[in-house]
Write a protein that holds these residues in place. Structure first.
Motif, PDB file in Angstrom:
ATOM      1  N   UNK A  16       0.841  -1.207   0.000  1.00 18.47           N
ATOM      2  CA  UNK A  16       0.000   0.000   0.000  1.00 18.47           C
ATOM      3  C   UNK A  16       0.869   1.248   0.000  1.00 18.47           C
ATOM      4  N   UNK A  17       1.903   1.240   0.834  1.00 17.24           N
ATOM      5  CA  UNK A  17       2.774   2.415   0.951  1.00 17.24           C
ATOM      6  C   UNK A  17       3.489   2.720  -0.364  1.00 17.24           C
ATOM      7  N   UNK A  18       3.816   1.684  -1.125  1.00 17.79           N
ATOM      8  CA  UNK A  18       4.590   1.901  -2.350  1.00 17.79           C
ATOM      9  C   UNK A  18       3.722   2.160  -3.574  1.00 17.79           C
ATOM     10  N   UNK A  19       2.415   1.919  -3.491  1.00 16.65           N
ATOM     11  CA  UNK A  19       1.561   2.084  -4.681  1.00 16.65           C
ATOM     12  C   UNK A  19       0.518   3.186  -4.546  1.00 16.65           C
ATOM     13  N   UNK A  20       0.037   3.459  -3.341  1.00 22.08           N
ATOM     14  CA  UNK A  20      -1.000   4.488  -3.184  1.00 22.08           C
ATOM     15  C   UNK A  20      -0.414   5.882  -3.422  1.00 22.08           C
ATOM     16  N   UNK A  21      -1.047   6.645  -4.292  1.00 22.94           N
ATOM     17  CA  UNK A  21      -0.676   8.050  -4.495  1.00 22.94           C
ATOM     18  C   UNK A  21      -1.577   8.995  -3.716  1.00 22.94           C
ATOM     19  N   UNK A  22      -2.875   8.717  -3.767  1.00 15.07           N
ATOM     20  CA  UNK A  22      -3.858   9.633  -3.184  1.00 15.07           C
ATOM     21  C   UNK A  22      -5.099   8.852  -2.801  1.00 15.07           C
ATOM     22  N   UNK A  23      -5.617   9.148  -1.605  1.00 13.96           N
ATOM     23  CA  UNK A  23      -6.945   8.675  -1.199  1.00 13.96           C
ATOM     24  C   UNK A  23      -7.802   9.917  -1.001  1.00 13.96           C
ATOM     25  N   UNK A  24      -8.914   9.969  -1.679  1.00 22.35           N
ATOM     26  CA  UNK A  24      -9.767  11.152  -1.626  1.00 22.35           C
ATOM     27  C   UNK A  24     -11.178  10.738  -1.224  1.00 22.35           C
ATOM     28  N   UNK A  25     -11.636  11.234  -0.081  1.00 16.79           N
ATOM     29  CA  UNK A  25     -13.007  10.979   0.358  1.00 16.79           C
ATOM     30  C   UNK A  25     -13.884  12.147  -0.066  1.00 16.79           C
ATOM     31  N   UNK A  26     -15.146  11.869  -0.385  1.00 17.25           N
ATOM     32  CA  UNK A  26     -16.021  12.967  -0.776  1.00 17.25           C
ATOM     33  C   UNK A  26     -17.469  12.703  -0.381  1.00 17.25           C
ATOM     34  N   UNK A  27     -18.207  13.785  -0.272  1.00 11.67           N
ATOM     35  CA  UNK A  27     -19.649  13.781  -0.036  1.00 11.67           C
ATOM     36  C   UNK A  27     -20.269  14.866  -0.904  1.00 11.67           C
ATOM     37  N   UNK A  28     -21.594  14.824  -1.053  1.00 12.50           N
ATOM     38  CA  UNK A  28     -22.312  15.869  -1.773  1.00 12.50           C
ATOM     39  C   UNK A  28     -23.234  16.591  -0.801  1.00 12.50           C
ATOM     40  N   UNK A  29     -23.188  17.920  -0.821  1.00 13.63           N
ATOM     41  CA  UNK A  29     -24.095  18.726  -0.011  1.00 13.63           C
ATOM     42  C   UNK A  29     -24.944  19.584  -0.951  1.00 13.63           C
TER      43      UNK A  29
END
Length: 588
Positions: free
Chosen positions: A460-473
């Motif tokens: 995971x440490x060597x392959x993940x670039x970005x984790x982005x969580x989102x919601x809609x309001x």
């Protein structure tokens, strides 16, 4: 026929001249203008459009400046009553939307008065004149005002609502006491759900009007739900369900059968869930509808997912990211390999974000392939694969085949099992950029979920670039927006820094016809970024907890969902109540 349009006093927009005007009037800063000019050189477009896209100026302020710059007459469309709807509808909606203009009236000599976002667009003027065979007088108005006017003139759903109600006779003694739906006299016309009943005129008309009203109201889903003595119909608008006119109980089975016929489903099978798809034409455009049925104790429940490509903007610049976050996201997409994961619940806009990213990456020099279940929107120039588990074509099998197809970018519709993650990691390690979605509450918890699935932390440490969580309001309606006071308890829950409260102005919508008296119109995303840099990678490898990784991200300036929502409130885009409704369960 030969005709003229009053375009002589209008000069062609020059980015530098308009920029000087905006600077002279202190409407933008020199830094903001330079940012817009740099973006214009890289991506093209008019300076005004770039400023709006980067959210560096308000639409109304820019329009007034453009009116002065072009020596054009400005028309305010806030008061919709000034538009002659009968004259406006002479022009097809497709042309009005394509060029962002609307016919507002006609003069005594027959010349049409047209409000335009760009009154010097000669091609738009010629198109309108050729279509209507009339000369025109172009005025200038803002994009927002024109689009709102188009919605109200072409998409007022009151007529469809009345037509649906007029199909049936309502029981005068029926009411809404005890919280029930209005009772409808049961029609003897349709009692069965066979093909013959489904093809009767009242059923065909009801289904057509139902879909037309849902499209006009920007609904994402329509639910047809059988009850013991009634049938309930609701549509989801801006994330919340609203009641629609239901059919009589005896027509329920025929309505379901009609929808199943249109979606090429088995109308005789009522005991098992089914999925189908159909395409309709509404508002002069083709709209895909995904249909799902499931048996309940009172009959089949139907959910129709409305996939209106014209209503969804897959443009990275219009996604709603703040400028700093947009630059961060672009830099992650520019990397040749690695994994970008977008997390959030169903209906939080993850697919829209990833489709926008694909449109940004799309280039004749690279090969982009997606694996989806289902393929919701078709993207030109991108290879999209629909999984079919019933014949063994699942995510893992598709991905193994894709890696033999020389891809540069791979999109996995959803990470569902360890095998899929293993292949995604293998693709990343062999030089591919992988985009996917995941169902977690926030960004750091995605790491824990992936570890729980059996993925080694060092991978995971060597392959993940970005984790982005989102919601809609939900976005505050611009036409009934008014300032309000917020209590200290609400501010405390919203976690607004004390230094930002002093000059802050909070807003809410009081409700108006444009927003269906809800006070909201449309939605906007709020985000949480977790960039996996060297520090975060080391924390992942050293088995640090979610809380520790979250705290490290906050120290780097990456706020959470609640902080992103708070900034949207301070910008006057949404309300504190709406942000807390969506984000309070995410961050404790």
């Amino acid at each position: 026929m030969t005709s003229t349009s009053e375009t002589a006093p209008l000069s062609t927009e020059s980015g530098r001249q308009l920029g000087d005007l905006l600077l002279d009037k202190d409407l933008v800063t020199a830094e903001d203008l330079q940012m817009a000019l740099d973006d214009q050189r890289e991506h093209g477009g008019r300076l005004g459009e770039v400023l709006l896209r980067l959210q560096l100026i308000e639409d109304s302020i820019l329009t007034n400046a453009l009116a002065e710059h072009l020596s054009a007459e400005y028309v305010n469309l806030e008061d919709i009553s000034r538009i002659n709807a009968q004259v406006a509808r002479l022009l097809p909606e497709t042309i009005a939307r394509r060029f962002c203009l609307i016919v507002i009236d006609e003069e005594e000599d027959g010349r049409l008065i047209v409000a335009m976002a760009d009154p010097v667009d000669i091609f738009a003027i010629d198109t309108v004149m050729l279509k209507l065979q009339r000369s025109i007088k172009p005025l200038i108005s803002s994009h927002r005002e024109i689009n709102r006017a188009i919605d109200l003139i072409y998409h007022n759903s009151e007529a469809e609502e009345r037509q649906l109600r007029d199909l049936f006779a309502f029981d005068a003694d029926g009411g809404e006491d005890q919280g029930e739906h209005v009772q409808i006299e049961e029609s003897p016309e349709v009692e069965a759900g066979g093909e013959e009943a489904a093809n009767q005129a009242p059923v065909i008309r009801f289904v057509g009007l139902l879909l037309k009203q849902a499209v006009k109201n920007r609904a994402s889903d329509v639910h047809i739900e059988p009850q013991a003595h009634t049938a309930s119909v609701r549509m989801r608008v801006d994330g919340l369900l609203r009641d629609m006119v239901p059919p009589p109980k005896k027509m329920q089975a025929a309505v379901v059968a009609r929808i199943k016929i249109l979606a090429q489903m088995n109308i005789a099978e009522r005991r098992l869930p089914q999925d189908g798809r159909m395409r309709i034409k509404a508002a002069d455009r083709n709209i895909d509808i995904r249909v799902s049925t499931i048996p309940t104790i009172y009959g089949e429940k139907v959910v129709l997912r409305i996939l209106d490509t014209a209503a969804v903007n897959h443009d990275l610049y219009r996604l709603g990211l703040e400028p700093e976050a947009l630059l961060e996201f672009q830099s992650m997409l520019a990397r040749p390999h690695g994994i970008i994961v977008v997390t959030g619940p169903t209906g939080s806009g993850k697919s829209t974000t990833l489709y926008s990213a694909l449109n940004h990456l799309k280039d004749p020099t690279i090969n982009i392939t997606t694996v989806e279940d289902p393929v919701e929107y078709r993207l030109r120039g991108i290879n999209q694969i629909q999984v079919k588990p019933e014949i063994g074509l699942d995510f893992a099998r598709c991905l193994r085949a894709i890696l033999r197809q020389d891809p540069d970018v791979v999109l996995i519709g959803e990470i569902r099992d360890k095998e899929t993650v293993d292949i995604a990691i293998k693709a990343s390690l062999t030089g591919h950029l992988v985009l996917s979605t995941f169902h977690t509450n926030d960004a750091p918890s995605a790491i824990s979920r992936l570890t729980y699935m059996g993925i080694e932390r060092y991978l995971l440490a060597s392959t993940l670039n970005l984790i982005m969580a989102q919601r809609l309001v939900r976005r505050i309606c611009e036409y009934c927006k008014e300032p309000v006071q917020i209590g200290e308890e609400m501010l405390k829950r919203l976690q607004v820094p004390p230094e930002e409260i002093q000059d802050a102005v909070f807003y809410e919508g009081k409700g108006c016809p444009a927003c269906g008296n809800t006070g909201y119109s449309g939605r906007l995303p709020i985000f949480e970024f977790l960039v996996v840099d060297e520090d975060i990678a080391e924390r992942i490898v050293s088995n640090q907890s979610e809380a520790e990784i979250r705290a490290a991200a906050r120290q780097k300036g990456y706020g959470g969902i609640l902080q992103s929502g708070m900034r949207a409130v301070l910008r006057g885009q949404t309300t504190a109540e709406e942000v807390l409704r969506v984000a309070s369960t995410v961050e404790k």
